[in-house]
Design a protein around this motif. Structure first.
Motif, PDB file in Angstrom:
ATOM      1  N   PHE A  51      71.088   2.142  81.008  1.00 26.68           N
ATOM      2  CA  PHE A  51      72.111   1.151  80.674  1.00 26.68           C
ATOM      3  C   PHE A  51      73.506   1.750  80.660  1.00 26.68           C
ATOM      4  N   PHE A  52      73.659   2.985  80.187  1.00 31.31           N
ATOM      5  CA  PHE A  52      75.007   3.544  80.079  1.00 31.31           C
ATOM      6  C   PHE A  52      75.628   3.742  81.456  1.00 31.31           C
ATOM      7  N   HIS A  53      74.811   4.010  82.476  1.00 31.98           N
ATOM      8  CA  HIS A  53      75.341   4.087  83.835  1.00 31.98           C
ATOM      9  C   HIS A  53      75.822   2.710  84.293  1.00 31.98           C
ATOM     10  N   ARG A  54      75.043   1.696  84.002  1.00 33.94           N
ATOM     11  CA  ARG A  54      75.440   0.335  84.372  1.00 33.94           C
ATOM     12  C   ARG A  54      76.739  -0.055  83.672  1.00 33.94           C
ATOM     13  N   LEU A  55      76.870   0.364  82.409  1.00 33.70           N
ATOM     14  CA  LEU A  55      78.065   0.031  81.634  1.00 33.70           C
ATOM     15  C   LEU A  55      79.304   0.703  82.212  1.00 33.70           C
ATOM     16  N   PHE A  56      79.205   1.984  82.535  1.00 29.03           N
ATOM     17  CA  PHE A  56      80.352   2.704  83.079  1.00 29.03           C
ATOM     18  C   PHE A  56      80.692   2.223  84.482  1.00 29.03           C
ATOM     19  N   MET A  57      79.678   1.858  85.265  1.00 30.37           N
ATOM     20  CA  MET A  57      79.947   1.334  86.602  1.00 30.37           C
ATOM     21  C   MET A  57      80.682  -0.004  86.529  1.00 30.37           C
ATOM     22  N   SER A  58      80.351  -0.821  85.548  1.00 29.16           N
ATOM     23  CA  SER A  58      80.976  -2.137  85.433  1.00 29.16           C
ATOM     24  C   SER A  58      82.469  -2.033  85.165  1.00 29.16           C
ATOM     25  N   TYR A  59      82.891  -0.958  84.534  1.00 30.76           N
ATOM     26  CA  TYR A  59      84.321  -0.771  84.267  1.00 30.76           C
ATOM     27  C   TYR A  59      85.114  -0.679  85.567  1.00 30.76           C
ATOM     28  N   GLY A  60      84.526  -0.106  86.596  1.00 28.00           N
ATOM     29  CA  GLY A  60      85.250   0.128  87.837  1.00 28.00           C
ATOM     30  C   GLY A  60      84.978  -0.859  88.942  1.00 28.00           C
ATOM     31  N   ILE A  61      84.437  -2.025  88.632  1.00 24.32           N
ATOM     32  CA  ILE A  61      84.178  -3.008  89.683  1.00 24.32           C
ATOM     33  C   ILE A  61      85.477  -3.752  89.981  1.00 24.32           C
ATOM     34  N   THR A  62      86.210  -3.254  90.950  1.00 28.19           N
ATOM     35  CA  THR A  62      87.377  -3.949  91.483  1.00 28.19           C
ATOM     36  C   THR A  62      87.034  -4.422  92.892  1.00 28.19           C
ATOM     37  N   ASP A  63      87.935  -5.188  93.483  1.00 30.64           N
ATOM     38  CA  ASP A  63      87.661  -5.696  94.827  1.00 30.64           C
ATOM     39  C   ASP A  63      87.389  -4.564  95.806  1.00 30.64           C
ATOM     40  N   GLU A  64      88.215  -3.517  95.735  1.00 28.45           N
ATOM     41  CA  GLU A  64      88.116  -2.432  96.702  1.00 28.45           C
ATOM     42  C   GLU A  64      86.899  -1.543  96.447  1.00 28.45           C
ATOM     43  N   ILE A  65      86.675  -1.173  95.191  1.00 34.99           N
ATOM     44  CA  ILE A  65      85.534  -0.308  94.880  1.00 34.99           C
ATOM     45  C   ILE A  65      84.219  -1.052  95.103  1.00 34.99           C
ATOM     46  N   PHE A  66      84.209  -2.336  94.820  1.00 29.06           N
ATOM     47  CA  PHE A  66      83.020  -3.126  95.148  1.00 29.06           C
ATOM     48  C   PHE A  66      82.777  -3.130  96.650  1.00 29.06           C
ATOM     49  N   GLY A  67      83.861  -3.225  97.428  1.00 32.12           N
ATOM     50  CA  GLY A  67      83.725  -3.265  98.874  1.00 32.12           C
ATOM     51  C   GLY A  67      83.085  -2.005  99.438  1.00 32.12           C
ATOM     52  N   ILE A  68      83.547  -0.830  98.990  1.00 31.88           N
ATOM     53  CA  ILE A  68      82.964   0.406  99.519  1.00 31.88           C
ATOM     54  C   ILE A  68      81.567   0.638  98.965  1.00 31.88           C
ATOM     55  N   SER A  69      81.301   0.165  97.752  1.00 33.07           N
ATOM     56  CA  SER A  69      79.966   0.325  97.168  1.00 33.07           C
ATOM     57  C   SER A  69      78.954  -0.575  97.867  1.00 33.07           C
ATOM     58  N   ALA A  70      79.384  -1.790  98.191  1.00 29.92           N
ATOM     59  CA  ALA A  70      78.482  -2.719  98.879  1.00 29.92           C
ATOM     60  C   ALA A  70      78.185  -2.265 100.298  1.00 29.92           C
ATOM     61  N   ALA A  71      79.096  -1.481 100.881  1.00 32.36           N
ATOM     62  CA  ALA A  71      78.907  -1.017 102.252  1.00 32.36           C
ATOM     63  C   ALA A  71      77.993   0.199 102.352  1.00 32.36           C
ATOM     64  N   VAL A  72      77.619   0.786 101.219  1.00 34.63           N
ATOM     65  CA  VAL A  72      76.738   1.956 101.222  1.00 34.63           C
ATOM     66  C   VAL A  72      75.332   1.537 101.645  1.00 34.63           C
ATOM     67  N   ASP A  73      74.721   2.315 102.500  1.00 32.57           N
ATOM     68  CA  ASP A  73      73.350   2.030 102.926  1.00 32.57           C
ATOM     69  C   ASP A  73      72.379   2.340 101.791  1.00 32.57           C
ATOM     70  N   CYS A 111      76.905  -9.096  89.842  1.00 33.54           N
ATOM     71  CA  CYS A 111      75.564  -9.578  90.172  1.00 33.54           C
ATOM     72  C   CYS A 111      75.120  -9.068  91.535  1.00 33.54           C
ATOM     73  N   ALA A 112      76.056  -9.071  92.495  1.00 33.34           N
ATOM     74  CA  ALA A 112      75.711  -8.589  93.830  1.00 33.34           C
ATOM     75  C   ALA A 112      75.430  -7.089  93.815  1.00 33.34           C
ATOM     76  N   LEU A 113      76.249  -6.339  93.075  1.00 32.16           N
ATOM     77  CA  LEU A 113      76.074  -4.889  93.038  1.00 32.16           C
ATOM     78  C   LEU A 113      74.811  -4.491  92.282  1.00 32.16           C
ATOM     79  N   SER A 114      74.374  -5.325  91.359  1.00 31.64           N
ATOM     80  CA  SER A 114      73.157  -5.016  90.610  1.00 31.64           C
ATOM     81  C   SER A 114      71.925  -4.979  91.509  1.00 31.64           C
ATOM     82  N   GLN A 115      72.026  -5.604  92.697  1.00 32.09           N
ATOM     83  CA  GLN A 115      70.914  -5.588  93.642  1.00 32.09           C
ATOM     84  C   GLN A 115      70.880  -4.302  94.464  1.00 32.09           C
ATOM     85  N   LYS A 116      71.919  -3.467  94.332  1.00 33.07           N
ATOM     86  CA  LYS A 116      71.994  -2.243  95.120  1.00 33.07           C
ATOM     87  C   LYS A 116      71.853  -0.984  94.264  1.00 33.07           C
ATOM     88  N   ILE A 117      71.421  -1.151  93.029  1.00 34.48           N
ATOM     89  CA  ILE A 117      71.189   0.009  92.168  1.00 34.48           C
ATOM     90  C   ILE A 117      69.711   0.074  91.811  1.00 34.48           C
TER      91      ILE A 117
END
Length: 255
Positions: free
Chosen positions: A102-124, A90-96
């Motif tokens: 939809f297929f991009h959203r689907l493939f991105m959801s596969y890789g939402i781990t703590d660490e990958i979410f952390g670096i993705s959320a830190a992107v400007d 839900c948090a990452l959906s605000q940064k896309i």
């Protein structure tokens, strides 16, 4: 021009994902050893890691498999343990971009781990999906290969070495909870309460008869609920704390 931009994002994701891959390789090696002890071969263990990408969930699943838990109990435990990924999504959906297919959203959801979410959320600004794909390109093989190596080494390494490596996972969990617990007294207290409650649940006559998976679910929900009710974090307070941390970092950099 779009392909060039996507390629730049992809390379940036690979660069930021390399440290994650190295960490995954070490942790998943211990996971592979645990899978081997549970009677799971190296190839099935690697497939499990490839399909899941969750350390806590996989370790819990191995424990439930060893205990002979029912499928519904295993599913419920995984739901509770991995519920945080729903919040991350839900948090990452605000940064896309809103018009991201939809297929991009689907493939991105596969890789939402703590660490990958952390670096993705830190992107400007908005996150390009190819940034996540780049991180996954190195992180997923690190997690999968590490699991395979750990499960395969069970037949090679001496028993004393395997026994020592089995303790490594507890070191990882300690490394995760100690830094935030040092900053937040409430969090440190809740961790202590969780440990005491888990010990009591395993010792008390009636509660100890409940399966380990059900105990995990019950304790997780109850302790999280009590923590949220007794020590709520208001949005304004959270924003002020983040601003204080940012000011500290800026001041530290200037010095």
């Amino acid at each position: 021009m779009k392909k060039v931009a996507d390629g730049s994002w992809y390379c940036r994701g690979i660069r930021d994902g390399i440290p994650i891959a190295l960490g995954y390789l070490a942790v998943s090696f211990t996971l592979g050893i645990a899978a081997g002890n549970a009677g799971i071969g190296s190839f099935p263990a690697a497939i499990m890691s490839l399909m899941n990408l969750t350390s806590a969930g996989e370790f819990a699943a191995l424990g439930l498999m060893t205990a002979g838990a029912a499928y519904m109990e295993m599913a419920g435990t995984q739901f509770v343990i991995n519920l945080r990924y729903l919040l991350m999504s839900c948090a990452l959906s605000q940064k896309i971009s809103p018009d991201l297919p939809f297929f991009h959203r689907l493939f991105m959801s596969y890789g939402i781990t703590d660490e990958i979410f952390g670096i993705s959320a830190a992107v400007d600004g908005n996150v390009n999906p190819f940034y996540v794909y780049g991180a996954l390109t190195v992180a997923v093989p690190g997690w999968t290969i590490g699991t395979w190596l750990g499960a395969a080494s069970g037949n090679i390494l001496p028993p004393r070495v395997l026994s020592a490596l089995n303790v490594a996972i507890y070191g990882m969990f300690i490394a995760i909870i100690v830094p935030p617990a040092r900053k937040e007294k409430v969090l440190a207290g809740m961790i202590g309460v969780s440990m005491a409650a888990s010990l009591l649940a395993a010792r008390l006559p009636l509660i100890s008869q409940i399966s380990s998976g059900m105990r995990i679910m019950i304790l997780t929900v109850l302790i999280a609920w009590f923590g949220a009710v007794l020590f709520p974090i208001h949005e304004k307070e959270s924003g002020e704390e983040e601003q204080k941390e940012q000011r500290k970092e800026v001041f530290s950099d200037e010095r």
